[in-house]
Structures are given as C-alpha cells and as structure tokens.
Design an enzyme around this catalytic site. Structure first.
Site, PDB file in Angstrom:
ATOM      1  N   SER A  43       0.853  -1.199   0.000  1.00 28.27           N
ATOM      2  CA  SER A  43       0.000   0.000   0.000  1.00 28.27           C
ATOM      3  C   SER A  43       0.884   1.244   0.000  1.00 28.27           C
ATOM      4  CB  SER A  43      -0.941  -0.003   1.211  1.00 28.27           C
ATOM      5  OG  SER A  43      -0.218  -0.259   2.398  1.00 28.27           O
ATOM      6  N   ASP A  81       5.835  -6.968   2.587  1.00 25.33           N
ATOM      7  CA  ASP A  81       4.876  -7.378   1.566  1.00 25.33           C
ATOM      8  C   ASP A  81       5.600  -7.627   0.243  1.00 25.33           C
ATOM      9  OD1 ASP A  81       2.265  -7.923   0.970  1.00 25.33           O
ATOM     10  OD2 ASP A  81       1.602  -5.829   0.983  1.00 25.33           O
ATOM     11  N   LYS A 111       4.817 -11.392   3.323  1.00 22.30           N
ATOM     12  CA  LYS A 111       3.410 -11.634   3.009  1.00 22.30           C
ATOM     13  C   LYS A 111       3.253 -11.679   1.501  1.00 22.30           C
ATOM     14  CE  LYS A 111       0.061  -8.335   3.212  1.00 22.30           C
ATOM     15  NZ  LYS A 111      -0.482  -8.393   1.833  1.00 22.30           N
ATOM     16  N   GLU A 113       0.071 -12.429  -1.742  1.00 13.50           N
ATOM     17  CA  GLU A 113      -1.361 -12.536  -2.019  1.00 13.50           C
ATOM     18  C   GLU A 113      -1.672 -13.787  -2.823  1.00 13.50           C
ATOM     19  OE1 GLU A 113      -2.733  -8.957  -3.954  1.00 13.50           O
ATOM     20  OE2 GLU A 113      -1.921  -7.654  -2.375  1.00 13.50           O
ATOM     21  N   GLU A 180      -9.165  -9.830   3.464  1.00 10.07           N
ATOM     22  CA  GLU A 180      -9.500  -8.440   3.104  1.00 10.07           C
ATOM     23  C   GLU A 180     -10.787  -8.385   2.291  1.00 10.07           C
ATOM     24  OE1 GLU A 180      -6.288  -6.182   1.450  1.00 10.07           O
ATOM     25  OE2 GLU A 180      -7.584  -4.472   0.963  1.00 10.07           O
TER      26      GLU A 180
HETATM   27  O1  KIV Z   1      -0.345  -3.445   1.528  1.00  3.83           O
HETATM   28  C1  KIV Z   1      -1.018  -3.434   2.562  1.00  3.83           C
HETATM   29  O2  KIV Z   1      -1.036  -2.471   3.337  1.00  3.83           O
HETATM   30  C2  KIV Z   1      -1.795  -4.626   2.851  1.00  3.83           C
HETATM   31  C3  KIV Z   1      -2.822  -4.516   3.925  1.00  3.83           C
HETATM   32  C4  KIV Z   1      -3.967  -3.737   3.434  1.00  3.83           C
HETATM   33  C5  KIV Z   1      -3.217  -5.839   4.445  1.00  3.83           C
HETATM   34  O3  KIV Z   1      -1.642  -5.616   2.203  1.00  3.83           O
END
Ligand code: KIV
Length: 262
Positions: A43, A81, A111, A113, A180
């Site tokens: 994000s 992420d 993390k 997806e 989400e």
């Molecule tokens: O990128 C991010 O901030 C996320 C969250 C919204 C879980 O993946």
C-alpha cells in the site's frame, strides 16, 4: 515478537493489532503504541508514492522502506509485503525475493497474495525457514482482474473456494492469514476453521486480529476511503494548518524570532 508467538496469541484468545509502517518514525511510534505486527505493505504505492494502485511497486521500493522500518528496531514482528510479479513468475524467483527481504531488508517475515496458485512458493519459503503470511479476499494486486476494489466472495461458490484456499495456505505453512474485503460472516467462519490467526481488514470483528493502513486511520491519505476504515485522527488537517501557519509567518517576517536565531 515472533511468528510462533503470533500463533500462540490465537490459542490464548488474544487479539492481534497490526499497523502498516513504511518509514522510521512511523515504525517507532506504532511500535511504542503496542502493535504486535508492523506490515511494510505494498500500500506504500498508493498512500506514500502516489500511484493509482499497488501494481507499480518494485522490490527495490519495498526493500528501501523495509530497511527504514527495521532501523527503528521495533519489538513488533516486521512483515514485508512481496510486490506484484516478485513471486508469481516462478517458485525459484519467489524464494529468492523472499530471501532478499530477510537478508537485505532485515524483515522477520513476508506476506504474499493469493490462494492455491501460490502454495508451491509458500512451501519453499517455509522450508527455507522464512515465516509467511497469506492474504485472501480483495487482494489489491488483482484489482485489474476484479474490475475495481469490490467486496469479494459474496456468492456461495466463491465462499467455499475461499474457505478451501484458507485451509491450503494453513497447510502450506503460513503462520497467519490476512482476510480483506469479504463479508464479516465469512471472516468469522474462516477464523473458526483455522488454527492460525486471521488478520482482518474489512472482514469483520470475528477475525483474530485487525490491520489498517496507518495513513487511512490517521486521516493522512487524500484518496478514496473504504467503508471499513475508522479514522482515529485528522493528521492531514493538522499538517495543512501547521504548514499554512509557517508560510504566513515567513511572509509576515514573524519567523524566525531572535530566540530562533544564532
Ligand atoms: O499493503 C497493505 O497495506 C496490505 C494490507 C492492506 C493488508 O496488504
């Protein structure tokens, strides 16, 4: 904080608070506030770098900001992420990129997806000793395929698929799972079905923990605010007022004063 301790929090019924952080001061403040997990989310692309979605975010962007967060030496678990196309091309590339977040970024976990299609990559990462957090539902890197940021898994077939994929991610070794933009009832159902904690964002109060994008909860993001965001402050307004005050002081030659000069 460690990944096994996060799993233990679910066993003990303790709620897990997750905040996004992309820089040193935010990481320090969020850590002092008691968040158990700091997510260096992609994000970053929308709330910091000004992109329309998260797709242009690169490995180098994410590593740069992960390092900044790690310099705060947070007690919280730092999850980096994995950006678009850093894990989808091949399992080999996925594990090498996950390894970069650990080796070069200093992160505690990564993390990524997706469901069934990413279980091969997750197994390889977990086998290499990298804690992995999954992410299902309204996964922002699929915004073009979804045709916008729309609530996912409203229909029965999609709900069954999401429950099945949540189980697959757990069996692949994920220590936690972000849910989400799904109906609250489904968030609670998945949470009951799993031994690993679920972290909800627009997935209802039945999840084991919650995550919000810090800029959203601070009132610092100028774009669209989803329904699930609770604004805890109006930091953007505070900044605008402070900047305007400074500009007015400079123009009126009220700044600097004698006390602010050498
Ligand atoms: O990128 C991010 O901030 C996320 C969250 C919204 C879980 O993946």
């Amino acid at each position: 904080m460690t990944a096994p301790r996060i799993v233990e929090m679910k066993r003990k019924g303790e709620a897990i608070a997750v905040l996004t952080a992309y820089d040193y001061p935010t990481a320090r403040i969020a850590d002092e506030a008691g968040a158990e997990i700091l997510l260096v989310g992609d994000s970053l692309g929308t709330v910091v770098l000004g992109y329309e979605n998260t797709l242009p975010v690169t490995m180098e962007d994410m590593l740069h900001h992960t390092r900044a967060v790690m310099r705060a030496k947070p007690a919280a678990l730092v999850v980096a992420d994995m950006p678009f196309l850093s894990y989808q091309v091949s399992d080999e590339q996925a594990i090498l990129n996950a390894g970069r977040f650990i080796q070069e970024g200093g992160a505690d976990a990564v993390k990524l997806e997706g469901g069934e299609r990413v279980t091969g990559a997750i197994r390889r990462m977990v086998a290499a000793g990298i804690p992995v957090m999954g992410h299902l539902g309204l996964t922002p890197q699929s915004v073009l395929a979804f045709g916008g940021y729309k609530v996912q898994a409203r229909g029965e077939a999609d709900q069954e698929r999401l429950v099945r994929e949540a189980g697959l991610l757990q069996n692949s070794g994920c220590f936690a799972l972000v849910l989400e933009g799904i109906p609250a009832r489904l968030g609670a159902q998945v949470t009951r079905a799993l031994a690993i904690p679920t972290i909800g964002i627009g997935a209802g109060v039945g999840c084991d923990g919650q995550v919000l994008v810090s800029h959203d909860l601070l009132g610092l993001f100028l774009g669209h605010q989803p329904k699930f965001v609770r604004r805890y402050a109006a930091v953007g307004d505070v900044m605008r007022e402070a900047f305007a005050h400074y500009v007015a002081d400079v123009k009126a030659r009220r700044f600097p004063s004698d006390a602010e000069s050498y």
